[in-house]
Design an enzyme around this catalytic site. Structure first.
Site, short mmCIF file in Angstrom:
data_model
loop_
_atom_site.label_atom_id
_atom_site.label_comp_id
_atom_site.label_asym_id
_atom_site.label_seq_id
_atom_site.Cartn_x
_atom_site.Cartn_y
_atom_site.Cartn_z
N LYS A 1 -11.27 -3.65 -3.36
CA LYS A 1 -12.29 -2.50 -3.31
C LYS A 1 -11.37 -1.26 -3.45
CE LYS A 1 -13.56 -3.20 1.40
NZ LYS A 1 -12.36 -3.22 2.37
N LYS B 1 -4.64 -9.26 -5.67
CA LYS B 1 -5.92 -9.73 -5.13
C LYS B 1 -6.89 -8.79 -5.63
CE LYS B 1 -6.49 -7.49 -0.70
NZ LYS B 1 -7.22 -7.66 0.40
N LYS C 1 0.79 -1.13 -0.21
CA LYS C 1 0.15 -0.04 0.07
C LYS C 1 0.73 1.38 0.19
CE LYS C 1 -4.42 -1.65 1.71
NZ LYS C 1 -5.62 -1.30 2.60
#
Ligand code: AQP
Length: 327
Positions: free
Chosen positions: A195, A192, A111
């Site tokens: 969202k 993966k 991230k």
């Protein structure tokens, strides 16, 4: 009854990955366990969130919990920020966590990579996640494969606290589904399904209209072959679609392979879209009913009251053991 705890971030629209990897199992566990299911809004703000969107997504996630089969009368469904003990224990556990432990977290590396500035909360978030779990002395934590490393840290912190201050926390066990623990992105099977991916074509949102679902699946990346074969190394994209099919149809991957032997990707993708629609449509209907009923806030208020009643004595015990002046 053993205790189960899990949470989902309101950091975007929930995806089919969140459903297969997490939500679907929540509903099943509540029949045999005492369950705590949270919308982890304090986690969502570890990356910037637009306030109006955060509020809407928080309500949407809570309503999707219930629409997916969690009974708010049976399970404790609540917003993490409504139980202030999370932030408090989160801080206390941060002081017990080593920098090196946090630096090793692959989710932090993913991230933060390529970003110019990264909030400190993104770095320390695993300590808050540990607090979420330990606050309820949860025995079992249903999560997707991606959360395994964070759960290991939670177990280490529980051990560390118990060794330093005396037996306090239950050491939680991960509950990771054998199939569907990691649903991959539709445009890149090395990532993966997430969202917060800016490309909406990379995921199927639980609230996507049936025609949008059909379109996304028809555009999902495959390979230049035509064999519907489960081979995660050699055919990662097709294998991901087979996993989704197997999960939505309650079949094994071998049964799916056998069904489409010699048929190519066209009919397989078309049927897959219908399988996904068949799973999501009834959830979407219940979702609309719940949001329309105006009952959501009262469910969340009750859930938070019950959760706070369970969490406060644990927090108090922790503070006493650490030497805080507790009256
Ligand atoms: N692709 C996935 N396959 C299987 N399980 C998944 N989970 C998430 N994505 C997949 C599981 O869903 C639960 C809630 O996750 P979260 O929202 O708290 O955080 P996350 O894992 O970071 O999920 P996202 O969708 O990738 O969110 P963003 O994009 O905001 O980071 C967890 O149990 C997770 O394992």
């Amino acid at each position: 009854m053993k205790r189960v705890l899990s949470g989902i971030q309101p950091s975007g629209q929930l995806t089919l990955g969140n459903y297969i990897g997490a939500l679907r199992n929540f509903g099943k566990l509540q029949h045999t366990h005492e369950c705590f299911f949270m919308v982890v809004d304090l986690h969502a703000v570890t990356v910037p969130q637009e306030p109006a969107a955060l509020k809407e997504q928080s309500e949407a996630v809570a309503a999707l919990f219930i629409a997916s089969g969690i009974d708010p009368a049976k399970s404790n469904v609540f917003m993490q920020s409504h139980v202030t003990a999370h932030a408090e224990l989160g801080w206390l556990l941060t002081t017990l966590t080593y920098m090196g432990e946090l630096e090793r977290m692959t989710q932090f590396k993913d991230k933060s990579s390529g970003k110019e500035s990264v909030g400190a909360g993104l770095f320390t978030y695993p300590s808050l996640m540990a607090a979420d779990i330990l606050l309820y002395n949860a025995d079992l934590v249903p999560v997707g494969d991606d959360q395994k490393q964070h759960l290991e840290l939670t177990r280490d912190l529980a051990h560390r606290f118990n060794t330093r201050y005396g037996q306090t926390f239950t050491i939680p066990e991960p509950y990771i589904p054998q199939v569907g623990a990691r649903i991959m992105s539709l445009d890149d099977a090395s990532k993966k399904m997430s969202k917060s991916n800016p490309n909406a074509g990379s995921y199927i949102a639980m609230l996507d209209e049936p025609d949008v679902i059909r379109k996304k699946i028809s555009r999902a990346v495959t390979d230049s072959g035509r064999e519907v074969k489960f081979d995660p190394q050699g055919k990662p994209e097709v294998s991901n679609l087979i996993s989704i099919y197997a999960q939505c149809a309650d079949m094994t991957v071998q049964e799916v392979e056998a069904m489409y032997e010699g048929q190519g990707y066209g009919p397989f993708k078309k049927d897959l879209a219908e399988r996904v629609v068949a799973v999501l449509e009834p959830i979407q209907q219940r979702y609309r009913d719940i949001r329309g009923s105006g009952e959501l806030h009262s469910f969340l208020r009750q859930g938070a009251e019950r959760a706070a009643a369970a969490a406060q004595p644990v927090l108090r015990q922790v503070k006493e053991k650490m030497g805080f002046l507790v009256f």
